[in-house]
Design a protein around this motif. Sequence first.
Motif, mmCIF file in Angstrom:
data_model
loop_
_atom_site.group_PDB
_atom_site.id
_atom_site.type_symbol
_atom_site.label_atom_id
_atom_site.label_comp_id
_atom_site.label_asym_id
_atom_site.label_seq_id
_atom_site.Cartn_x
_atom_site.Cartn_y
_atom_site.Cartn_z
ATOM 1 N N LYS A 41 0.835 -1.197 0.000
ATOM 2 C CA LYS A 41 0.000 0.000 0.000
ATOM 3 C C LYS A 41 0.871 1.247 0.000
ATOM 4 C CE LYS A 41 -4.003 -2.079 0.646
ATOM 5 N NZ LYS A 41 -5.051 -2.049 -0.341
ATOM 6 N N ILE A 42 0.348 2.310 -0.583
ATOM 7 C CA ILE A 42 0.973 3.621 -0.477
ATOM 8 C C ILE A 42 -0.031 4.562 0.167
ATOM 9 C CG2 ILE A 42 2.558 3.338 -2.412
ATOM 10 C CD1 ILE A 42 0.617 4.990 -4.115
ATOM 11 N N VAL A 43 0.489 5.510 0.916
ATOM 12 C CA VAL A 43 -0.331 6.557 1.515
ATOM 13 C C VAL A 43 0.142 7.858 0.885
ATOM 14 C CG1 VAL A 43 -0.955 7.730 3.653
ATOM 15 C CG2 VAL A 43 -0.507 5.276 3.678
ATOM 16 N N TYR A 44 -0.798 8.643 0.372
ATOM 17 C CA TYR A 44 -0.409 9.904 -0.240
ATOM 18 C C TYR A 44 -1.423 10.981 0.094
ATOM 19 C CZ TYR A 44 -3.760 8.737 -3.975
ATOM 20 O OH TYR A 44 -4.884 8.418 -4.688
ATOM 21 N N LEU A 45 -1.004 12.223 -0.092
ATOM 22 C CA LEU A 45 -1.854 13.364 0.214
ATOM 23 C C LEU A 45 -2.231 14.082 -1.073
ATOM 24 C CD1 LEU A 45 0.054 14.860 3.272
ATOM 25 C CD2 LEU A 45 -1.814 13.209 3.268
ATOM 26 N N SER A 46 -3.418 14.650 -1.064
ATOM 27 C CA SER A 46 -3.887 15.457 -2.182
ATOM 28 C C SER A 46 -4.399 16.769 -1.611
ATOM 29 C CB SER A 46 -5.008 14.708 -2.911
ATOM 30 O OG SER A 46 -5.520 15.497 -3.959
ATOM 31 N N ASN A 58 -3.153 0.802 -3.741
ATOM 32 C CA ASN A 58 -2.215 -0.297 -3.938
ATOM 33 C C ASN A 58 -0.955 0.242 -4.609
ATOM 34 O OD1 ASN A 58 -4.056 -2.137 -2.882
ATOM 35 N ND2 ASN A 58 -4.921 -2.585 -4.893
ATOM 36 N N TYR A 59 0.127 -0.529 -4.574
ATOM 37 C CA TYR A 59 1.390 -0.106 -5.182
ATOM 38 C C TYR A 59 1.237 0.265 -6.649
ATOM 39 C CZ TYR A 59 4.703 -1.292 -1.439
ATOM 40 O OH TYR A 59 5.432 -1.327 -0.296
ATOM 41 N N ASP A 60 0.332 -0.382 -7.352
ATOM 42 C CA ASP A 60 0.165 -0.097 -8.771
ATOM 43 C C ASP A 60 -0.818 1.049 -9.030
ATOM 44 O OD1 ASP A 60 -2.300 -1.232 -8.219
ATOM 45 O OD2 ASP A 60 -2.059 -2.918 -9.612
ATOM 46 N N GLY A 61 -1.302 1.694 -7.961
ATOM 47 C CA GLY A 61 -2.226 2.821 -8.104
ATOM 48 C C GLY A 61 -3.688 2.424 -8.127
ATOM 49 N N SER A 62 -3.977 1.152 -8.117
ATOM 50 C CA SER A 62 -5.369 0.704 -8.124
ATOM 51 C C SER A 62 -5.980 0.785 -6.719
ATOM 52 C CB SER A 62 -5.463 -0.738 -8.638
ATOM 53 O OG SER A 62 -4.812 -1.620 -7.750
ATOM 54 N N ASN A 63 -7.284 0.663 -6.653
ATOM 55 C CA ASN A 63 -8.028 0.636 -5.393
ATOM 56 C C ASN A 63 -7.784 1.883 -4.543
ATOM 57 O OD1 ASN A 63 -9.897 -0.541 -3.684
ATOM 58 N ND2 ASN A 63 -8.340 -1.628 -2.504
ATOM 59 N N LYS A 64 -7.868 3.059 -5.180
ATOM 60 C CA LYS A 64 -7.683 4.323 -4.466
ATOM 61 C C LYS A 64 -8.861 4.534 -3.515
ATOM 62 C CE LYS A 64 -5.595 6.241 -8.535
ATOM 63 N NZ LYS A 64 -5.895 7.033 -9.698
ATOM 64 N N THR A 65 -8.535 4.860 -2.271
ATOM 65 C CA THR A 65 -9.562 5.085 -1.256
ATOM 66 C C THR A 65 -9.219 6.338 -0.467
ATOM 67 O OG1 THR A 65 -9.791 2.687 -1.026
ATOM 68 C CG2 THR A 65 -10.755 4.043 0.707
ATOM 69 N N ARG A 66 -10.159 7.279 -0.403
ATOM 70 C CA ARG A 66 -9.953 8.484 0.395
ATOM 71 C C ARG A 66 -10.278 8.171 1.846
ATOM 72 N NH1 ARG A 66 -12.648 13.397 1.997
ATOM 73 N NH2 ARG A 66 -14.608 12.611 1.217
#
Length: 137
Positions: A41-46, A58-66
Motif C-alpha cells: 500500500k501507499i499513503v499519499y496526500l492530495s 495499492n502499489y500499482d495505483g489501483s483501489n484508491k480510497t480516500r
Amino acid sequence: MRKKLFLGSIALLSFAIAILVFEVSCSKNAIAQTNSMQLNKIVYLSKHGTGTEIWIANYDGSNKTRVNYSLPTGLIVDYVYGAKMSPDGKKLFFSASIDGFGETADGIYSCNVDGSNVTKIITAINSTDSLHIGGAY
C-alpha cells in the motif's frame, strides 16, 4: 592425562551449547521476519483549496480510497510532511497545523485507516514548531 581429557570435553560441551544458543536465536529472528506483513500500500496526500485529503492505494495505483477523517476546526493535515501507515496497516499517523505546511504546528495525530478515532498523540510545544513523521514501525 585424564584431567586434560576432562577439560577438553568441558570445552567442547561449552562450544556445542554456544552453537545451540546461536541457532535458537537465529531461528527466532527468521520467524519474526517471516511473520511481518507486506501490505503493498501507499499513503499519499492530495491538496485541494485549503484542505488536504489522505488517500490509500495499492502499489500499482489501483483501489484508491480516500480516508474520511475529521480534525478539530481550523486544523489541516500538513501537506509537506505526509502521512505514514503503521506496519500492520491499521493506523495512519500525520501532523496537523493551522496552515497545512507545518509552520504553525498543532501536533501529531493518529486515526484508523477508515478515518475513525482521530486522536492527538503528540502536542506541539509551541505553535512555531515543525513536527515531521519519520515513520511508523
